[in-house]
Write a protein that holds these residues in place. Structure first.
Motif, mmCIF file in Angstrom:
data_model
loop_
_atom_site.group_PDB
_atom_site.id
_atom_site.type_symbol
_atom_site.label_atom_id
_atom_site.label_comp_id
_atom_site.label_asym_id
_atom_site.label_seq_id
_atom_site.Cartn_x
_atom_site.Cartn_y
_atom_site.Cartn_z
ATOM 1 N N SER A 224 40.287 -5.337 107.684
ATOM 2 C CA SER A 224 41.455 -4.989 107.777
ATOM 3 C C SER A 224 42.500 -6.503 108.134
ATOM 4 O O SER A 224 43.369 -6.271 108.292
ATOM 5 N N TRP A 225 41.920 -7.436 109.554
ATOM 6 C CA TRP A 225 42.840 -8.608 109.250
ATOM 7 C C TRP A 225 43.127 -9.209 108.410
ATOM 8 O O TRP A 225 43.977 -10.144 108.520
ATOM 9 N N LEU A 226 42.280 -9.600 107.712
ATOM 10 C CA LEU A 226 42.362 -9.969 106.477
ATOM 11 C C LEU A 226 43.514 -10.379 105.831
ATOM 12 O O LEU A 226 44.496 -10.078 105.281
ATOM 13 N N GLN A 232 51.151 -14.701 104.798
ATOM 14 C CA GLN A 232 51.412 -15.464 105.217
ATOM 15 C C GLN A 232 51.845 -16.831 104.596
ATOM 16 O O GLN A 232 50.087 -16.859 104.046
ATOM 17 N N SER A 233 52.262 -17.551 105.346
ATOM 18 C CA SER A 233 52.521 -18.915 103.676
ATOM 19 C C SER A 233 50.981 -19.502 104.146
ATOM 20 O O SER A 233 50.662 -20.314 103.192
ATOM 21 N N GLY A 234 50.155 -19.524 105.369
ATOM 22 C CA GLY A 234 49.374 -20.603 105.334
ATOM 23 C C GLY A 234 48.336 -20.431 104.288
ATOM 24 O O GLY A 234 47.046 -21.093 103.604
ATOM 25 N N PHE A 235 48.029 -19.073 103.630
ATOM 26 C CA PHE A 235 47.193 -18.047 103.295
ATOM 27 C C PHE A 235 47.789 -18.549 101.348
ATOM 28 O O PHE A 235 47.199 -18.310 100.687
ATOM 29 N N LYS A 236 48.890 -18.726 101.705
ATOM 30 C CA LYS A 236 49.717 -18.931 99.715
ATOM 31 C C LYS A 236 49.036 -20.507 99.629
ATOM 32 O O LYS A 236 49.342 -20.848 98.401
ATOM 33 N N GLN A 263 38.212 -26.253 105.915
ATOM 34 C CA GLN A 263 38.701 -26.503 106.103
ATOM 35 C C GLN A 263 39.918 -25.322 105.165
ATOM 36 O O GLN A 263 40.691 -25.895 106.919
ATOM 37 N N MET A 264 40.402 -25.991 104.911
ATOM 38 C CA MET A 264 41.697 -25.247 104.489
ATOM 39 C C MET A 264 41.634 -23.496 104.946
ATOM 40 O O MET A 264 42.733 -22.839 105.501
ATOM 41 N N MET A 265 40.582 -23.446 104.768
ATOM 42 C CA MET A 265 40.649 -21.548 105.235
ATOM 43 C C MET A 265 40.534 -21.417 106.578
ATOM 44 O O MET A 265 40.761 -20.241 107.683
ATOM 45 N N GLN A 266 39.277 -21.990 107.831
ATOM 46 C CA GLN A 266 39.300 -22.316 109.447
ATOM 47 C C GLN A 266 41.170 -22.939 109.332
ATOM 48 O O GLN A 266 40.581 -21.938 110.482
ATOM 49 N N SER A 267 41.735 -23.308 109.132
ATOM 50 C CA SER A 267 43.086 -23.827 109.447
ATOM 51 C C SER A 267 44.058 -21.984 109.765
ATOM 52 O O SER A 267 44.904 -22.531 110.504
ATOM 53 N N ALA A 268 44.026 -21.761 108.291
ATOM 54 C CA ALA A 268 45.110 -20.627 108.227
ATOM 55 C C ALA A 268 44.373 -19.596 109.216
ATOM 56 O O ALA A 268 45.085 -19.064 110.002
ATOM 57 N N GLN A 273 44.735 -16.854 114.603
ATOM 58 C CA GLN A 273 44.638 -16.302 115.453
ATOM 59 C C GLN A 273 45.537 -15.597 116.796
ATOM 60 O O GLN A 273 44.998 -14.500 117.195
ATOM 61 N N GLN A 274 46.357 -16.539 117.083
ATOM 62 C CA GLN A 274 47.166 -15.851 117.969
ATOM 63 C C GLN A 274 47.454 -14.486 117.928
ATOM 64 O O GLN A 274 48.437 -13.943 119.265
ATOM 65 N N ASN A 275 47.840 -14.367 117.011
ATOM 66 C CA ASN A 275 48.715 -12.752 116.632
ATOM 67 C C ASN A 275 47.253 -11.415 116.699
ATOM 68 O O ASN A 275 47.114 -10.464 116.591
ATOM 69 N N LEU A 276 46.113 -12.072 116.614
ATOM 70 C CA LEU A 276 44.811 -11.255 116.623
ATOM 71 C C LEU A 276 45.028 -10.280 117.547
ATOM 72 O O LEU A 276 45.221 -8.826 117.390
ATOM 73 N N PRO A 277 45.074 -10.484 118.509
ATOM 74 C CA PRO A 277 45.960 -8.974 119.639
ATOM 75 C C PRO A 277 46.666 -8.503 119.424
ATOM 76 O O PRO A 277 46.355 -7.105 119.899
ATOM 77 N N LEU A 278 48.164 -8.735 118.598
ATOM 78 C CA LEU A 278 48.721 -7.679 117.704
ATOM 79 C C LEU A 278 48.196 -6.576 116.704
ATOM 80 O O LEU A 278 48.243 -5.435 116.465
ATOM 81 N N PHE A 279 47.065 -7.453 116.181
ATOM 82 C CA PHE A 279 46.806 -7.112 115.440
ATOM 83 C C PHE A 279 45.394 -5.346 115.198
ATOM 84 O O PHE A 279 46.002 -4.549 114.812
ATOM 85 N N LEU A 280 44.765 -5.887 116.602
ATOM 86 C CA LEU A 280 44.229 -5.131 117.105
ATOM 87 C C LEU A 280 44.782 -3.539 118.092
ATOM 88 O O LEU A 280 44.421 -3.085 117.997
ATOM 89 N N GLY A 281 45.677 -4.049 118.669
ATOM 90 C CA GLY A 281 46.678 -2.953 118.975
ATOM 91 C C GLY A 281 46.738 -2.257 118.512
ATOM 92 O O GLY A 281 47.232 -0.814 118.314
#
Ligand code: SIN
Ligand code: CO
Length: 383
Positions: A224-226, A232-236, A263-268, A273-281
């Motif tokens: 669901s997070w994915l 998100q531009s990082g994933f494009k 690396q490209m997957m991990q850096s995206a 990561q910082q948006n994870l709390p909002l996603f969880l909420g």
């Protein structure tokens, strides 16, 4: 919140430290003199008339499938109930608190566990000897005997035969040699931690409530997070290899390419990561499954200060406190609020009924009033 007496002499702290997710616990008379608020016929009516997920389970119902246990899933018609045998059968209804909001009272004592962890209230009605069979659940459960008697047997040892009865529509254990058993009577309660096989059989007709918990699986959360990343531009970004050097065999996926790809997957992911709390909420407050359509959303509704309000039992609310901000979540939506609204938001999260008196101090704040009005307009809170 009233969480004082559900375990009798045992404090909630002791329960959490010694039983929660660890050991079964029987509390006699947890709900003294409990009286069922509906009959078996009324419950059957609810299963027929609503979208509440329901099941009928019959043991030894040989025809037509020649199986030792048979399961029928909702939707149901009158006939499904008029043709039931008078023993060895049971029917179960999930999401009961959404259809009979007063039953929220049965869940209230368990709110020492955060709301997001609580799943639903289920009820089963069984004729004599009725059971769902010997099985294992991956979730904690509080089983409350609503009326009549049920004998519960549990396996507490870790090594037991996990073989299932073949060819059934439900996962039932072939062998069940219990380590402990209790006969629960009206108002008694049994707590079972996850993965503790159990087998409850009615002794005479009975009702059993189950307060069920929610334990998200890593895969479900991650998937669901994915899904939220599609924009998100990082994933494009695409793989690029301007510095490619000649490789010997065209079949090889080189270590260097593997490194660039991972690396490209991990850096995206890192960036998100910082948006994870909002996603969880958002994720954890999204209403699950069908919600009974009692109040149509109506954007013209206004807040009346002389009116009492009630929150829909499907509405999941939560907040996350972060530095000077309060992130408030309602049914998968997020609003950022000033931290000074925390006591008001806490009161909103904790309650299902709001008298006009209790709302007066809260709605003095324009931001809170707007939020409350939005919830009214969404049909999540109603007069
Ligand atoms: C029941 O109420 O009969 C079944 C509850 C359970 O075993 O989880
Ligand atoms: Co169970």
């Amino acid at each position: 919140m009233n969480t004082t007496s559900i375990f009798g002499d045992l404090s909630i702290e002791d329960f959490l430290a010694n039983y929660w997710q660890k050991k079964p616990l029987v509390i006699r008379n947890a709900f003294p003199d409990y009286e069922m608020p509906f009959t078996a016929e009324e419950l059957a009516g609810l299963a027929i008339d609503t979208d509440a997920p329901s099941r009928i389970i019959i043991e030894n119902g040989l025809a037509p499938k020649n199986q030792p246990w048979q399961v029928k899933l909702s939707p149901f018609e009158d006939e499904d109930f008029t043709t039931l045998p008078d023993s060895h059968c049971t029917f179960l209804v999930n999401d009961l608190e959404r259809y009979i909001p007063e039953l929220g009272n049965l869940m209230e004592p368990f709110r020492f566990i955060p709301d997001w962890r609580i799943d639903d209230l289920m009820v089963s009605y069984a004729e004599d000897q009725g059971s769902v069979g010997p099985h294992n659940d991956e979730y904690d459960v509080f089983l409350i005997q609503g009326e009549g008697k049920r004998r519960w047997k549990v396996i507490t040892r870790e090594n037991y035969d996990k073989t299932l009865i073949p060819d059934l529509d439900i996962a039932l254990l072939k062998e069940f040699e219990a380590d402990e058993e209790w006969l629960l009577e009206t108002g008694d309660m049994l707590y079972l931690p996850p993965n503790m096989p159990h087998f409850g059989r009615a002794e005479g007709p009975c009702f059993t409530f189950s307060v069920g918990f929610r334990a998200p699986q890593t895969l479900e959360l991650t998937q669901s997070w994915l899904e939220t990343f599609s924009q998100q531009s990082g994933f494009k970004e695409r793989f690029s290899d301007a510095n490619r050097s000649l490789q010997k065999n065209s079949g090889e996926i080189s270590q260097k390419d593997i490194q660039t790809l991972s690396q490209m997957m991990q850096s995206a992911l890192q960036k998100e990561q910082q948006n994870l709390p909002l996603f969880l909420g958002k994720y954890l407050t999204e209403a699950r499954g069908e919600t009974p359509e009692i109040n149509e959303p109506d954007s013209s509704q206004v807040f009346h200060k002389e009116t009492d309000y009630e929150r829909e039992s499907w509405l999941r609310l939560a907040y996350i406190e972060d530095n000077n901000t309060l992130h408030f979540f309602a049914d998968g939506q997020h609003v950022e609020l000033p931290l000074k609204l925390k006591p008001d938001i806490q009161e909103l999260c904790e309650n299902y009924y709001f008298t006009s008196e209790s709302l007066k101090p809260l709605t003095k704040n324009a931001v809170f009033k707007k939020l409350f009005t939005q919830l009214i307009q969404q049909g999540a809170i109603h007069p």
